[in-house]
Design a protein around this motif. Structure first.
Motif, PDB file in Angstrom:
ATOM      1  N   ALA A   1      21.840 -59.064 -65.406  1.00 41.48           N
ATOM      2  CA  ALA A   1      21.892 -58.727 -66.829  1.00 41.48           C
ATOM      3  C   ALA A   1      20.671 -59.246 -67.586  1.00 41.48           C
ATOM      4  O   ALA A   1      20.341 -58.737 -68.650  1.00 41.48           O
TER       5      ALA A   1
ATOM      6  N   GLN B   1      23.583 -52.742 -61.181  1.00 41.92           N
ATOM      7  CA  GLN B   1      23.439 -53.602 -62.357  1.00 41.92           C
ATOM      8  C   GLN B   1      24.533 -54.663 -62.326  1.00 41.92           C
ATOM      9  O   GLN B   1      25.712 -54.349 -62.444  1.00 41.92           O
TER      10      GLN B   1
ATOM     11  N   HIS C   1      26.507 -57.641 -64.022  1.00 44.01           N
ATOM     12  CA  HIS C   1      26.835 -58.019 -65.398  1.00 44.01           C
ATOM     13  C   HIS C   1      27.203 -59.497 -65.445  1.00 44.01           C
ATOM     14  O   HIS C   1      28.337 -59.854 -65.753  1.00 44.01           O
TER      15      HIS C   1
ATOM     16  N   GLN D   1      27.228 -63.253 -66.940  1.00 46.31           N
ATOM     17  CA  GLN D   1      27.289 -63.799 -68.293  1.00 46.31           C
ATOM     18  C   GLN D   1      26.156 -64.780 -68.566  1.00 46.31           C
ATOM     19  O   GLN D   1      25.690 -64.896 -69.687  1.00 46.31           O
TER      20      GLN D   1
ATOM     21  N   GLU E   1      32.101 -48.555 -61.205  1.00 40.81           N
ATOM     22  CA  GLU E   1      32.219 -49.999 -61.328  1.00 40.81           C
ATOM     23  C   GLU E   1      32.796 -50.595 -60.054  1.00 40.81           C
ATOM     24  O   GLU E   1      33.546 -49.941 -59.331  1.00 40.81           O
TER      25      GLU E   1
END
Length: 183
Positions: free
Chosen positions: A15, A138, A140, A142, A165
């Protein structure tokens, strides 16, 4: 597209654009990403820089492995001492025609889809010069993952045509596999 064969880039990033870490991946071995890579690139030509090939555990079976390097006279091998099918001088290849033209030529020559799989500069160059498809994993995350390589090439000239996903048990990362096409 080049006849029925395509020119492609496949890569993963975090990310925060994390791309590589100490010759590996910032997220480590992520089974679903590896399986996705193997499925998408199976039976194709995979093109990579010397450092990418040397970071692999072994030759990528079921694919033609091509290494682009600035020095073709230095031996190149994966961690298990396997060698690529071909090592070409990347600077000489792209000097006249550029990477986009070379990828289209390679797709016709080998009569297979061609994938740039790394490193970061080859991916940037290929995307900037136009490829048929980009396969992007990609992550994701945090928080920013430890990284010493980043991939922030603009994808503004591409649009997402497919996405799925992946939520993996045992990992703290959500992942989206995207397929993008040039506009």
């Amino acid at each position: 597209m080049t006849g029925k064969f395509t020119t492609n880039v496949i890569f993963a990033k975090g990310a925060f654009n994390e791309f590589g870490y100490k010759g590996g991946l910032p997220w480590g071995h992520y089974k679903e990403d590896m399986e996705h890579f193997m499925t998408v690139t199976s039976g194709s030509v995979v093109v990579m820089g010397r450092k990418t090939f040397e970071s692999l555990p072994s030759y990528l079976k079921g694919r033609i492995n091509i290494v682009l390097s600035g020095s073709t006279d230095v031996p190149c091998c994966a961690k298990d001492a396997t060698v690529p099918d071909r090592v070409w001088n990347g600077r000489e290849l792209f000097e006249d025609r550029g990477i986009g033209a070379w990828l289209r030529h390679a797709a016709c020559w080998y009569e297979k889809d061609v994938f740039i799989i790394g490193g970061a500069s080859l991916i940037h160059e290929a995307i900037s010069n136009g490829v048929d498809y980009i396969y992007l994993t990609q992550f994701h995350n945090q928080k920013e993952l430890p990284a010493d390589m980043y991939q922030s090439t603009s994808l503004k000239d591409y649009k997402v045509v497919d996405a799925s996903e992946c939520f993996s048990k045992g990992y703290k990362l959500d992942v989206v596999f995207e397929k993008l096409v040039g506009r």
